[in-house]
Design a protein around this motif. Structure first.
Motif, mmCIF file in Angstrom:
data_model
loop_
_atom_site.group_PDB
_atom_site.id
_atom_site.type_symbol
_atom_site.label_atom_id
_atom_site.label_comp_id
_atom_site.label_asym_id
_atom_site.label_seq_id
_atom_site.Cartn_x
_atom_site.Cartn_y
_atom_site.Cartn_z
ATOM 1 N N TYR A 11 0.319 -20.523 -6.923
ATOM 2 C CA TYR A 11 1.113 -20.247 -8.126
ATOM 3 C C TYR A 11 0.780 -21.326 -9.146
ATOM 4 N N ILE A 15 0.133 -24.855 -6.901
ATOM 5 C CA ILE A 15 1.134 -24.741 -5.829
ATOM 6 C C ILE A 15 0.630 -23.733 -4.798
ATOM 7 N N ALA A 17 0.693 -21.264 -1.863
ATOM 8 C CA ALA A 17 1.717 -20.430 -1.227
ATOM 9 C C ALA A 17 1.190 -19.775 0.049
ATOM 10 N N THR A 36 10.616 -17.734 7.965
ATOM 11 C CA THR A 36 11.864 -18.140 7.319
ATOM 12 C C THR A 36 11.679 -18.154 5.797
ATOM 13 N N ASN A 37 12.714 -18.586 5.075
ATOM 14 C CA ASN A 37 12.644 -18.667 3.607
ATOM 15 C C ASN A 37 11.465 -19.518 3.174
ATOM 16 N N GLY A 38 10.729 -19.001 2.205
ATOM 17 C CA GLY A 38 9.641 -19.802 1.638
ATOM 18 C C GLY A 38 8.366 -19.793 2.458
ATOM 19 N N ALA A 39 8.326 -18.997 3.537
ATOM 20 C CA ALA A 39 7.142 -18.980 4.405
ATOM 21 C C ALA A 39 5.935 -18.348 3.712
ATOM 22 N N GLY A 40 6.210 -17.460 2.741
ATOM 23 C CA GLY A 40 5.109 -16.810 2.028
ATOM 24 C C GLY A 40 5.085 -15.295 2.200
ATOM 25 N N LYS A 41 6.150 -14.751 2.752
ATOM 26 C CA LYS A 41 6.173 -13.307 3.040
ATOM 27 C C LYS A 41 6.097 -12.483 1.753
ATOM 28 N N SER A 42 6.939 -12.848 0.764
ATOM 29 C CA SER A 42 6.931 -12.082 -0.494
ATOM 30 C C SER A 42 5.595 -12.239 -1.205
ATOM 31 N N THR A 43 5.044 -13.432 -1.126
ATOM 32 C CA THR A 43 3.740 -13.679 -1.754
ATOM 33 C C THR A 43 2.684 -12.752 -1.156
ATOM 34 N N ARG A 46 3.200 -9.317 -2.496
ATOM 35 C CA ARG A 46 2.710 -9.239 -3.887
ATOM 36 C C ARG A 46 1.194 -9.149 -3.912
ATOM 37 N N SER A 55 4.064 -12.855 -11.341
ATOM 38 C CA SER A 55 4.887 -14.017 -11.004
ATOM 39 C C SER A 55 4.079 -15.306 -11.077
ATOM 40 N N GLU A 89 12.029 -5.503 -1.787
ATOM 41 C CA GLU A 89 13.170 -6.292 -1.338
ATOM 42 C C GLU A 89 14.351 -6.037 -2.273
ATOM 43 N N GLU A 165 11.957 -6.641 3.699
ATOM 44 C CA GLU A 165 13.327 -7.003 4.110
ATOM 45 C C GLU A 165 14.302 -5.824 4.074
ATOM 46 N N GLN A 197 13.311 -11.069 7.881
ATOM 47 C CA GLN A 197 13.875 -12.309 8.409
ATOM 48 C C GLN A 197 14.660 -12.018 9.683
#
Ligand code: ATP
Length: 240
Positions: A11, A15, A17, A36-43, A46, A55, A89, A165, A197
């Motif tokens: 990003y 950054i 991801a 978990t949160n921030g692991a990169g799943k949404s990335t 995308r 994004s 999501e 999710e 998750q």
């Protein structure tokens, strides 16, 4: 069917991801992506659907190939036309449109005959959508909105259905219904890539699974093997 090789995503300018992500979603199967949160799943979602740019993200190396076609830098429309459809999501349905209108939007890329067949398939899977077809989507319960989001994604007759999710914010009994429906959709011949998750639910319905941690694949294998792995049990399944 979908092969991701050594995928790096950043990003902004730097950054990181995703780093060196390898993933295979096979036809006829359900593949889960856990983390978990921030692991990169949404990335990862995308990247597969071609919307990273919106994004501020970009693929810096690696490849995404779907049915022999390199879609690494393809636009979202071409990826959808190739046969990949996303149920996003947060069950993002068009709140002001009726249930039927939402489904029609999902089927806009297919011809009329196919649209009618797909509509029949969707209301067969989710009879409540037929009962509520003239109601605005905003009046549906959370579980029904999730069914509508999945139904809308199925209206384009995808070969690969991405579910981001689907259990989020739903009561356990509704999660169980969604889980059963994922199995049924797959049994009807649609491959599924499931981001969750809720690892317990995801491993119960999947054939294969990948665990992402801070942008890297930590583990991958059959869902049954992962479910019996002590590290997975203590970190993701809440067992002692
Ligand atoms: P969650 O379950 O919370 O949605 P996730 O596994 O989907 O988490 P991502 O949202 O893909 O994780 O985030 C992966 C990493 O990328 C995180 O460090 C996050 O802070 C970062 N990130 C995500 N989106 C952006 C963005 N638009 N700009 C900058 N960094 C981002």
């Amino acid at each position: 069917m979908l092969t991701i090789r050594s995928l790096d995503v950043i990003y902004g300018r730097s950054i990181s991801a995703l780093e060196g992500v390898d993933l295979e979603a096979r036809s006829g199967r359900v593949t889960a992506i856990l983390g978990t949160n921030g692991a990169g799943k949404s990335t990862l979602m995308r990247a597969v659907t071609g919307v990273l740019g919106a994004s501020g993200g970009s693929v810096t190396s690696g490849s995404i190939v779907f049915e022999g076609q390199d879609i690494t830098s393809a636009p979202p429309g071409a990826i959808a036309a190739a046969g990949i459809s996303l149920s996003p999501e947060g069950r993002r349905v068009f709140a002001g449109l009726t249930v039927e209108e939402n489904l029609r939007v999902g089927g806009r890329l297919v011809d009329r005959k196919r649209r009618v067949e797909n509509y029949e398939r969707v209301v067969d899977l989710f009879p409540v959508l037929e009962e509520r077809r003239r109601q605005p989507a905003v009046l549906l319960s959370g579980g029904e909105q999730q069914m509508l989001a999945i139904g809308r994604a199925l209206m384009s007759s995808p070969q690969l259905l991405l579910l981001d999710e689907p259990s989020l914010g739903l009561a356990p009994v509704v999660v169980q219904r969604i889980a059963n429906l994922i199995v049924e959709i797959n049994r009807q011949g649609t491959a599924v890539l499931l981001v969750e998750q809720n690892s317990r639910m995801a491993l119960a319905v999947s054939d294969d699974a990948v665990v992402l941690e801070t942008g890297k694949v930590q583990m991958s294998g059959s869902a049954a093997d992962l479910a019996s792995d002590p590290a997975i049990q203590s970190l993701y399944l809440g067992d002692a």
